[in-house]
Enzyme design. Structure first.
Site, short mmCIF file in Angstrom:
data_model
loop_
_atom_site.label_atom_id
_atom_site.label_comp_id
_atom_site.label_asym_id
_atom_site.label_seq_id
_atom_site.Cartn_x
_atom_site.Cartn_y
_atom_site.Cartn_z
N GLY A 121 -28.67 44.54 -31.48
CA GLY A 121 -29.42 44.10 -32.65
C GLY A 121 -28.98 42.71 -33.09
O GLY A 121 -29.81 41.84 -33.38
N ASP A 122 -27.67 42.51 -33.13
CA ASP A 122 -27.14 41.21 -33.55
C ASP A 122 -27.61 40.10 -32.61
O ASP A 122 -28.00 39.02 -33.04
CB ASP A 122 -25.60 41.23 -33.58
CG ASP A 122 -25.08 42.12 -34.71
OD1 ASP A 122 -25.89 42.45 -35.60
OD2 ASP A 122 -23.90 42.49 -34.68
N SER A 174 -27.09 49.50 -29.21
CA SER A 174 -25.91 49.31 -30.07
C SER A 174 -26.18 48.22 -31.11
O SER A 174 -27.14 47.47 -31.02
CB SER A 174 -24.71 48.90 -29.21
OG SER A 174 -24.91 47.57 -28.76
N LYS A 175 -25.25 48.15 -32.05
CA LYS A 175 -25.36 47.13 -33.09
C LYS A 175 -25.34 45.73 -32.46
O LYS A 175 -26.03 44.83 -32.92
CB LYS A 175 -24.20 47.29 -34.08
CG LYS A 175 -24.16 46.18 -35.13
CD LYS A 175 -23.26 46.50 -36.29
CE LYS A 175 -23.32 45.40 -37.34
NZ LYS A 175 -22.74 44.14 -36.88
N ARG A 176 -24.54 45.60 -31.41
CA ARG A 176 -24.46 44.30 -30.72
C ARG A 176 -25.82 43.83 -30.21
O ARG A 176 -26.16 42.66 -30.29
CB ARG A 176 -23.47 44.40 -29.55
CG ARG A 176 -22.04 44.17 -29.93
CD ARG A 176 -21.47 42.96 -29.19
NE ARG A 176 -21.80 42.99 -27.77
CZ ARG A 176 -21.07 43.59 -26.83
NH1 ARG A 176 -19.96 44.20 -27.18
NH2 ARG A 176 -21.43 43.57 -25.58
#
Ligand code: GLU
Length: 510
Positions: free
Chosen positions: A269-270, A265-267
């Site tokens: 990556g962040d 998920s984007k999370r």
């Protein structure tokens, strides 16, 4: 395969395209090219609630950047245009009606409030509400109401939906090119909405089947999250009488988090500092997300990395050009198991690609970076600077830090290096070196090196002492390539100018 291969990538414009989506597009593209078929881009924008302005443009630009070529579709046209579902809305109603007339679907008039109430009641009784064979006969549907009542409700403007009448207790037998034979009992499935009068639009399921049929799609290659919809899709083909020409299906494995558990998920990556989108994205409300392109990845390195997340060539080969991927791709070698995303591996691929590039190929990557720093250079010089330093690059964005001294003289000197070098006899030695350099005609790396080495020997200096002091003057810090690469690149005048500048500006530290 005697049928013409026609595949489609069918994203919904609900935001930036996740790299899992890019991989789906890539596998479709490789499959199409491998079999001399067509790659179609269809935009599935029938969910008006989730539509995000800019997402479609983002998808098209991402595919272009990745080198995934579209033969027919939104932005490209083709014999089945339009390819944007919102522009095909009048097509779908007749198909919804066809299913109702044949008894495969029915009108339902329940309001969202009524459904919420039923859901709440079921929950209170410890159950989950499903709109299915158990309840459909008791609800406000065309299965219970008379034909006249139905017509009257529609005529007076009541809102309605068309729902699929999921057969009770039937085993649907399906084949998937990756997963093999799959079976599912229909009693576990509910009556999915196919069409909504509220916005006069079909849902995903109806539009997807109708369009795959009309667009003569031969293979549906898509993410695993659509596997649970496959029984419904099989039944829809049957209900329409299209079983003979229904596409073959291949459901791709999930892209997993670097830890290996759960969907990437984007999370993630962040948290871990890597992008999960191909390009930088700004949402209509101003939120941003980083992208591989802007983070300094070469498109083919990114594609190469993605190609191996779920597919393997059956050999040790890791570096593949797009053509090599096309030549070796097959669905047989796509795995069922999820593929763990490894951010370090993405970097490794990028470094490999940078290393394999010529000065000419590097020039278009470094030029915008130089320009952004106010440096004007010819393509030849820009490319050459990048080439000299390419072994040390991981990302395109490393280029400035690694090459800036080729183009701009130091304005300050690294304290640690200065403390070590700018003392004792070194300033005077450097002054003498400048005199020596002034006398050199042929400033090529080889000649300068030979002359300077002979001088070092004659003078009894140590090589390290001279090179490090020269590095302080020319680069200003303890980095960069061999000193004679620098002197050759910046030339005689600039070399001497930088030496004179440090002599004039930096007081000896002892
Ligand atoms: N619009 C669907 C999506 O966004 C497409 C699924 C399919 O390929 O059938 O994933």
């Amino acid at each position: 395969m005697n049928r013409e291969v026609r595949v489609r990538f069918a994203p919904s414009p609900t935001g930036p395209l996740h790299i899992g989506g890019v991989r789906t597009a890539l596998y479709n593209y490789l499959f199409a090219r491998r079999h001399g078929g067509k790659m179609i881009l269809r935009i599935e924008d029938t969910d008006s609630q989730r539509f995000v302005p800019g997402a479609e443009e983002y998808i098209i630009e991402s595919l272009k950047w990745c080198g995934i070529e579209i033969d027919e579709g939104v932005g490209y046209g083709g014999p089945h245009a339009p390819y944007r579902q919102s522009e095909r809305r009048e097509i779908y109603l007749q198909y919804a009606k066809q299913l109702v007339d044949a008894g495969w679907a029915y009108y339902a008039f329940d309001t969202p409030e009524e459904l919420d109430k039923l859901r709440a009641e079921a929950e209170a009784a410890g159950k989950t509400f499903a709109y299915n064979f158990e309840v459909r006969e008791q609800l406000a549907t065309s299965l219970r109401l008379t034909k006249e009542e139905v017509e009257e409700r529609i005529a007076r403007g009541d809102q309605w939906v068309v729902r699929f009448k999921m057969p009770e207790n039937e085993v649907v037998k399906m084949d998937d090119l990756i997963r093999g034979h799959v079976e599912m009992n229909t009693s576990t499935l509910d009556d999915k909405v196919l069409y909504k009068s509220a916005d006069a639009l079909p849902t995903y399921h109806l539009a997807n089947i109708v369009d795959d049929h009309l667009m003569e799609i031969s293979h549906v290659i898509r993410g695993e999250e659509w596997l649970p919809s496959l029984p419904l899709h099989y039944l829809l083909y049957r209900a329409f009488g299209w079983t003979d020409t229904q596409p073959q299906f291949a459901h791709l494995p999930l892209l997993l988090k670097p830890t290996g558990s759960g969907k990437l998920s984007k999370r993630d990556g962040d948290k871990m500092g890597f992008p999960v989108f191909p390009l930088f994205w700004t949402s209509p409300t101003g939120e941003t997300a980083r992208g591989y392109r802007e983070d300094g990845y070469i498109a083919q390195a990114f594609i190469n990395m993605l190609s191996l997340l779920g597919w393997n060539p059956g050999t040790e080969q890791e570096i593949f050009s797009m053509q090599e991927l096309i030549d070796s791709f097959s669905l047989d070698r796509v795995s069922k198991a999820g593929a763990r995303f490894q951010p370090d591996k993405a970097k490794w691929f990028n470094a490999q690609y940078l290393r394999a590039m010529s000065a000419e190929e590097l020039a278009p990557y470094i030029q915008p970076i130089l320009k952004a720093h106010g440096v004007e250079a010819t393509d030849e010089r820009a490319g050459k600077a990048a080439e000299i330093m390419k072994e040390r690059m991981t990302l395109v964005t490393d280029m400035w830090d690694l090459t800036s001294f080729f183009f701009v003289a130091p304005t300050e000197y690294d304290e640690k290096l200065a403390k070590k070098q700018w003392k004792g006899e070194n300033p005077a030695m450097l002054k003498e070196l400048a005199e020596l350099l002034k006398g050199i005609e042929d400033f090529s790396k080889e000649n300068t090196e030979a002359v300077v080495r002979a001088w070092i020997e004659a003078k009894g200096f140590s090589l390290g002492q001279v090179m490090n002091t020269l590095r302080l003057a020319l680069v200003g810090a303890g980095k960069g390539p061999g000193m004679f690469d620098v002197t050759e690149f910046i030339g005689k005048e600039e070399t001497i100018g930088r030496i004179e500048a440090i002599l004039a500006n930096l007081k000896p530290l002892e």
